[in-house]
Design an enzyme around this catalytic site. Structure first.
Site, PDB file in Angstrom:
ATOM      1  N   GLY A 104       1.494 -10.647  -4.769  1.00  0.00           N
ATOM      2  CA  GLY A 104       2.061 -11.939  -5.151  1.00  0.00           C
ATOM      3  C   GLY A 104       0.981 -12.997  -5.282  1.00  0.00           C
ATOM      4  N   GLY A 152       6.918 -14.587  -2.459  1.00  0.00           N
ATOM      5  CA  GLY A 152       6.043 -13.713  -1.682  1.00  0.00           C
ATOM      6  C   GLY A 152       4.606 -13.823  -2.152  1.00  0.00           C
ATOM      7  N   ALA A 153       4.158 -15.060  -2.394  1.00  0.00           N
ATOM      8  CA  ALA A 153       2.878 -15.275  -3.088  1.00  0.00           C
ATOM      9  C   ALA A 153       1.745 -15.700  -2.163  1.00  0.00           C
ATOM     10  CB  ALA A 153       3.051 -16.312  -4.187  1.00  0.00           C
ATOM     11  N   SER A 200      10.018  -0.511  -7.087  1.00  0.00           N
ATOM     12  CA  SER A 200       9.044   0.454  -6.581  1.00  0.00           C
ATOM     13  C   SER A 200       9.404   1.840  -7.066  1.00  0.00           C
ATOM     14  CB  SER A 200       9.025   0.447  -5.047  1.00  0.00           C
ATOM     15  OG  SER A 200       8.261   1.535  -4.551  1.00  0.00           O
ATOM     16  N   TYR A 220      14.617   0.534   2.536  1.00  0.00           N
ATOM     17  CA  TYR A 220      13.680   0.024   1.534  1.00  0.00           C
ATOM     18  C   TYR A 220      13.896   0.710   0.191  1.00  0.00           C
ATOM     19  CZ  TYR A 220       9.338  -1.266  -0.760  1.00  0.00           C
ATOM     20  OH  TYR A 220       8.414  -1.744  -1.662  1.00  0.00           O
ATOM     21  N   GLY A 256      -1.239 -10.399  -0.766  1.00  0.00           N
ATOM     22  CA  GLY A 256      -1.013  -9.199  -1.557  1.00  0.00           C
ATOM     23  C   GLY A 256      -0.905  -9.432  -3.049  1.00  0.00           C
TER      24      GLY A 256
END
Length: 291
Positions: free
Chosen positions: A17, A11-12, A144, A169, A15
């Site tokens: 990442g 996920g880079a 999270s 989530y 954001g």
């Protein structure tokens, strides 16, 4: 500090990442970024190299909701790299409606938990071989603080009934902690030169959840201007990936680069082992190798 170390960040391409990949490259690491979109991957690499002229950064493309794609990127990684020192499982999403992947998994569960679980398993032997007693390899799992809210169990892992984007989530972020804790327990029993920790990055102002249009998405969009920046949000995972202060620390949960408390359900060791077994069974059902 990170010279000659190889890091992978999922996920880079945006954001936290992207910031994590940038800062690890700035420290001298070779960084392999994982993204879904090749155009965005090229743009991310260009951005990193514009900030760090000497950056050694590569990319692999995968849809992390599909375990077959997860296996493909592991195989592609092995074809080019002989070692892996840091794996940052950062990719995540929240979707409005219950959607099944092409492999029959609920989308949030597939990306937010199963991609962490399976990618780590595929890369674990390389992580073990790359670590030493004085400089262990590291697995960093982005969870999270939202896991603090509500009750948890394993009776409805994929939310076949009563799906809610926030619940899906929240539950997946608890799974990140359960997975981390069970992995840490297993690594310790083997005396493996690998550590693993999970973290809360803070409530970060990114495009996360932009496609969610239900009440959860509306609330998210209203409060997002008050969130922290990606640069600040990435600091804890950068810290866990690189800092000598956490050398040898494993099975922890961190926020603001410090140990933090978790929901009491995070300490339920039965959930750790049950989720592990459930996840292994999915991989076996898909006809894929567990390791």
């Amino acid at each position: 500090m990170m010279h000659e170390r190889v890091c992978m960040v999922t996920g880079a391409t945006n954001g936290i990442g992207e910031i994590t990949a940038l800062e690890l490259a700035r420290m001298g690491a070779t960084v392999v970024i994982i993204g879904r979109n090749e155009v965005k991957a090229h743009a991310t690499i260009a951005k990193i190299k514009s900030a760090v002229a000497t950056a050694d950064v590569d990319y692999l493309i995968a849809d992390l909701s599909l375990m077959r794609d997860v296996k493909k990127i592991a195989e592609a990684f092995f074809a080019s790299y002989a070692r892996l020192d840091v794996l940052v499982n950062n990719a995540g999403l929240m979707v409005e409606k219950r959607i099944l992947t092409a492999e029959g998994l609920e989308m949030t569960f597939a990306v937010n938990h199963m991609s962490y679980f399976y990618l780590t398993h595929l890369l674990l032997n390389t992580l073990k071989a790359s670590g030493t007693p004085s400089q262990k390899s590291r697995v960093v799992n982005v969870s999270s603080g939202i896991h603090q809210i509500g009750k948890f169990g394993l009776d409805a892992i994929q939310l076949e009934h009563g799906y809610n984007s926030f619940k899906a989530y929240r539950q997946s972020k608890m799974m990140n902690i359960w997975f981390t804790n069970e992995l840490a327990r297993r690594l310790a029993s083997e005396n493996a030169n690998v550590t693993t920790n999970s973290l809360h990055p803070g409530t970060v102002r990114t495009n996360f959840g932009a496609g969610v249009k239900d009440m959860n998405g509306i609330v998210l969009s209203l409060i997002k201007p008050f969130f922290t920046t990606p640069e600040k949000g990435a600091q804890t995972q950068i810290y866990l990936a690189s800092s000598p202060e956490v050398e040898g620390v494993s099975g922890g949960y961190f926020a603001k680069s410090k140990p933090a408390r978790t929901n009491k359900h995070a300490d339920n060791t039965t959930y750790w082992s049950q989720l592990w077994a459930y996840s292994e069974a999915i991989i076996q059902k898909l006809g894929l190798e567990a390791e």
